[in-house]
Design an enzyme around this catalytic site. Structure first.
Site, short mmCIF file in Angstrom:
data_model
loop_
_atom_site.label_atom_id
_atom_site.label_comp_id
_atom_site.label_asym_id
_atom_site.label_seq_id
_atom_site.Cartn_x
_atom_site.Cartn_y
_atom_site.Cartn_z
N CYS B 49 25.93 -42.64 53.27
CA CYS B 49 25.85 -43.16 51.91
C CYS B 49 25.69 -42.05 50.89
O CYS B 49 25.58 -40.88 51.25
CB CYS B 49 24.68 -44.12 51.79
SG CYS B 49 23.12 -43.27 52.04
N CYS B 52 22.56 -40.00 51.27
CA CYS B 52 22.63 -39.03 52.37
C CYS B 52 23.29 -37.75 51.88
O CYS B 52 22.84 -36.64 52.19
CB CYS B 52 23.46 -39.58 53.52
SG CYS B 52 22.97 -41.17 54.11
N ASP B 451 30.66 -45.94 86.70
CA ASP B 451 29.86 -44.94 87.38
C ASP B 451 28.40 -45.35 87.12
O ASP B 451 28.13 -46.13 86.21
CB ASP B 451 30.18 -43.57 86.76
CG ASP B 451 29.20 -42.52 87.18
OD1 ASP B 451 28.96 -42.42 88.39
OD2 ASP B 451 28.66 -41.82 86.31
N ASP B 628 30.99 -40.59 83.29
CA ASP B 628 30.58 -39.50 82.41
C ASP B 628 30.50 -38.14 83.09
O ASP B 628 30.42 -37.14 82.42
CB ASP B 628 29.21 -39.81 81.80
CG ASP B 628 28.10 -39.60 82.81
OD1 ASP B 628 28.30 -39.97 83.98
OD2 ASP B 628 27.06 -39.06 82.44
#
Lengths: 53, 729
Positions: B49, B52, B451, B628
């Site tokens: 935003c 930020c 996994d 991963d």
């Protein structure tokens, strides 16, 4: 019909100004961060004086 | 993107070589803020935003040495101009302001600069300007201008259209010439032919005071097709820059120890077998080697899927990719780069990728039918009319009308418009699609393989049964646990801290690598034999407080948020779900039960995982692999489609079609649903384009098509296709 001789160049010229402005904006990277630019106008930073850079 | 060799029949593919080409051309131009050497790029995944932006820019501005800082909200990135400054203080400043920040490798990202997008935008703007002006003149001609006025309007149109076509339609001409040189056809060949013939024919008609000129059609064709190309280039850029961002996050370095015992930080490429490197707790091993001195606990989860670290001491062989958790070790390098265990897994991945059935995207399949059909139709129209009338000019006019009317405006927009809408939607839900054809492949999935470690679970163990222990023991346990970086100890420390129990005051805390942590008064936390406890089954650590018998603290793995829901949703939709893990059976069975998966296998090595995927594919299943670790990469590459979480190892993310950023696993069934509806829209769009052609072609063949009819057919089909794509939102 002789009015065409004026109107067509005038319309092309005006459209050309728009095109040049757009080209200038693209070259100046004004389309690099559309989301950020939309959000920046909501912030109060540099409202009182220009950003020094 | 392998720019130079991308010769394919889909019009969208031409954007990639174009991108590399323009990137090369634009590379010389300086960036907005100074030269690249003094620039530091930071990834800011958390900003969203206006507040930020100001907070981050202000935080960066206060760091001494910073000349300028600018946040790009679209790319979630900050560019900081700070000559001679390291990234660390900048990252710290942003983190102090409450935002996550990572340093990015500016050199890696320089390649993904959006020069191609800007180039296309410029061509699109010029085409749009010319199209509007010529269309205005054409409206006058359609509504009855005749004789000298019509000729004048045609000449003005020609003066606008010809230079515009030469500039704006270049991407199509370049791509068409490139494929024609190697003797193939793609969508750009009929496009280029239609543009050239239309312009040439119209110019000739204008000189002959003819009634029909197709300048407006040629321009609007260019405009609509460029719009499709631009959408496509933007999407690729978003995916490419995100992929570059992910790989830029890992800057591989190692600490080399020279003969004098001095440490120096060097790039992996400068290392040679026989060198000594020092590995500190938390470091990922850069090479295979043998430990010379020191002991540590090694986290092998990425390589093998084992959830628990193993102890390693002098003489033990260790592998690249493992993470040292405790204790400093020095190792002598035995293998580097492609010779390492990691390199061998990469080979496995490469083999799996070549073995993967080549997927032909829908756009290519459409183009393969379309391009020859259009040429044959136009040629048939020319020959037919020549035979029937004997008039070359009339026959050529009709052939041009056929080419223009059938020209694939809608086909050029059909895929990019839908893909842009769909990938944008998935990105907002936290799934970053990296591959162009991933959506189409995801749509066909009927089997999902998960996994375990790091995918279905967050890879972090959670202590169970802490309530049975007295608070005093927990205090001692917390004090011991916080002195270690072993994952079990850290999890225990966090869990006790969450209960609000203060750490006991223990002196003389020391970590013994491979064993555990000891403190004053005989307190110990670690392996069963070292603490003096009796071993229990499953994952556990042992606590000896110095008084009373040592106790076992058991652990279970925490499921990722949404894991059980994702499995339930997938199964409810009739998708088979499997769990394939390299971990021990007890741990896998337990996680499978909690996630609601009946079909599980444990103790699989990387080859076995890839083989499992290959077997299922042989049996006619369309497999989605979600994993991963390095041990998953071969399986990820072999599967029809693959997804990896953002926490995954670089190698796994690179082979995956999509990366799950942030989002929960529940996004996976949602992504499959989005992919299915996106593919349905693409097929519908092809249907729309075909329907328009089915009406327009007979009209054109009969010689009844006028420039007005061509303009109408083109605009309506393009708009219909775009609107259909937007329905996806």
């Amino acid at each position: 019909m002789s009015v065409l001789a004026i109107l067509i160049p005038v319309s092309l010229f005006l459209g050309g100004i728009g095109l040049l402005a757009f080209v200038w904006a693209v070259r100046g990277r004004q389309f690099d961060d559309p989301e950020g630019d939309a959000a920046r106008m909501l912030s109060d930073d540099w409202d009182d004086r220009p950003r020094p850079d | 993107m392998s720019g130079g060799v991308a010769i394919s029949a889909c019009p969208a593919c031409a954007a990639a070589p174009l991108a590399t080409e323009t990137a090369r051309r634009g590379a010389g131009r300086g960036a907005l803020m100074g030269d690249a050497d003094s620039q530091i790029l930071l990834a800011l995944p958390g900003i969203h935003c206006a507040a930020c932006i100001s907070t981050v820019e202000r935080a960066l501005g206060t760091v001494p040495g910073v000349r300028a800082a600018r946040v790009n909200l679209t790319l979630r990135r900050a560019t900081v101009e700070a000559p001679g400054l390291e990234a660390a203080p900048l990252v710290a400043a942003v983190e102090a302001a409450g935002y996550e920040a990572h340093e990015l490798d500016a050199a890696t990202l320089a390649r993904s600069e959006d020069t191609a997008g800007r180039d296309l935008l410029m061509r699109l703007a010029v085409a749009g300007f010319a199209m509007m002006n010529v269309m205005l003149l054409s409206v006058a001609v359609w509504s009855g201008a005749s004789d000298a006025t019509r000729d004048l309007f045609h000449w003005i149109s020609a003066a606008i259209a010809l230079p515009t076509l030469a500039f704006s339609a270049q991407p199509f001409f370049v791509s068409a010439v490139r494929v024609l040189r190697v003797g193939r056809l793609n969508m750009d060949v009929p496009i280029s032919l239609a543009l050239l013939l239309a312009a040439g024919m119209s110019l000739y008609e204008t000189t002959q005071h003819g009634a029909h000129a197709y300048f407006d059609a040629a321009l609007s064709l260019t405009f609509f097709l460029l719009a499709g190309r631009l959408l496509d280039a933007r999407m690729r850029r978003a995916a490419r820059s995100a992929a570059a961002e992910l790989s830029a996050l890992e800057v591989p370095r190692a600490r080399r120890v020279d003969a004098a015992g001095q440490e120096a930080l060097v790039a992996i490429a400068d290392l040679a077998p026989g060198d000594l490197i020092r590995v500190r707790p938390g470091d990922r091993l850069a090479a295979d080697g043998v430990i010379e001195s020191g002991t540590t606990d090694l986290d092998r989860a990425f390589l093998t899927g084992e959830s628990l670290p193993v102890a390693a001491g002098p003489g033990d062989a260790v592998h690249a990719g493992e993470v040292a958790l405790s204790g400093v070790v020095t190792l002598r390098i035995t293998a580097l780069g492609p010779d390492t265990a990691l390199g061998r897994i990469r080979d496995l991945v490469a083999r799996a990728e070549t073995a993967r059935m080549r997927y032909t995207p829908l756009a290519d399949r459409a183009a393969a039918i379309y391009a020859p059909a259009v040429h044959l139709l136009a040629a048939a129209a020319f020959l037919g009319w020549l035979w029937a009338s004997g008039d070359v000019r009339l026959s050529l006019n009709i052939a041009v009308a056929v080419l223009i009317i059938t020209c694939p405006c809608a086909l050029g927009l059909a895929v990019p418009a839908v893909a842009t809408a769909a990938t944008g939607r998935l990105y907002r839900h936290g799934l970053l699609v990296k591959s162009d054809t991933a959506l189409e492949r995801l749509a066909t999935i009927d089997t999902v393989i998960f996994d375990k470690t790091g995918t279905l679970t967050d890879g972090r163990p959670d202590p169970v049964g802490l309530d049975a222990l007295p608070a005093r023991d927990l205090g001692i346990a917390r004090a011991l646990a916080e002195a270690s970086s072993h994952p079990l100890a850290r999890a225990l420390g966090r869990a006790i801290a969450a209960r609000g129990i203060a750490p006991a005051e223990l002196g003389d805390l020391r970590e013994e690598p491979g064993r555990g942590v000891a403190g004053s008064g005989g307190a110990r936390l670690g392996r069963a034999d070292w603490v003096g406890a009796t071993r229990v089954d499953g994952t556990a650590t042992y606590l000896g407080t110095g008084h009373g018998a040592p106790v076992a603290i058991r652990f279970s793995e925490t499921l990722r948020p949404g894991a059980a829901e994702a499995v339930a949703t997938l199964r409810a939709r009739g998708v088979a779900v499997r769990l394939c893990s390299g971990d021990v059976a007890a741990a896998v069975a337990e996680v499978a039960a909690r996630a609601g998966i009946d079909d599980w296998e444990a103790g699989l090595d990387p080859e076995a995982k890839a083989a499992r995927v290959a077997d299922l594919t042989q049996a006619g299943r369309q497999v989605l692999m979600v994993g991963d670790g390095l041990n998953d990469t071969a399986a990820l590459a072999a599967a029809r489609a693959s997804i990896s979480p953002a926490s995954a190892l670089d190698a796994a993310r690179v082979v995956s079609d999509a990366v799950l950023i942030g989002g929960t696993l529940e996004e996976i069934p949602a992504a499959l649903a989005t992919a299915r509806s996106a593919t349905r829209r693409i097929v519908e769009n092809f249907g729309v384009a075909a329907a328009y052609n089915a009406v327009a072609i007979p009209v054109a063949l009969a010689g009844l098509a006028t420039p007005l009819a061509a303009a109408l057919a083109m605009s309506f089909s393009s708009i219909t296709v775009s609107i259909n794509a937007l329905r996806l939102r």
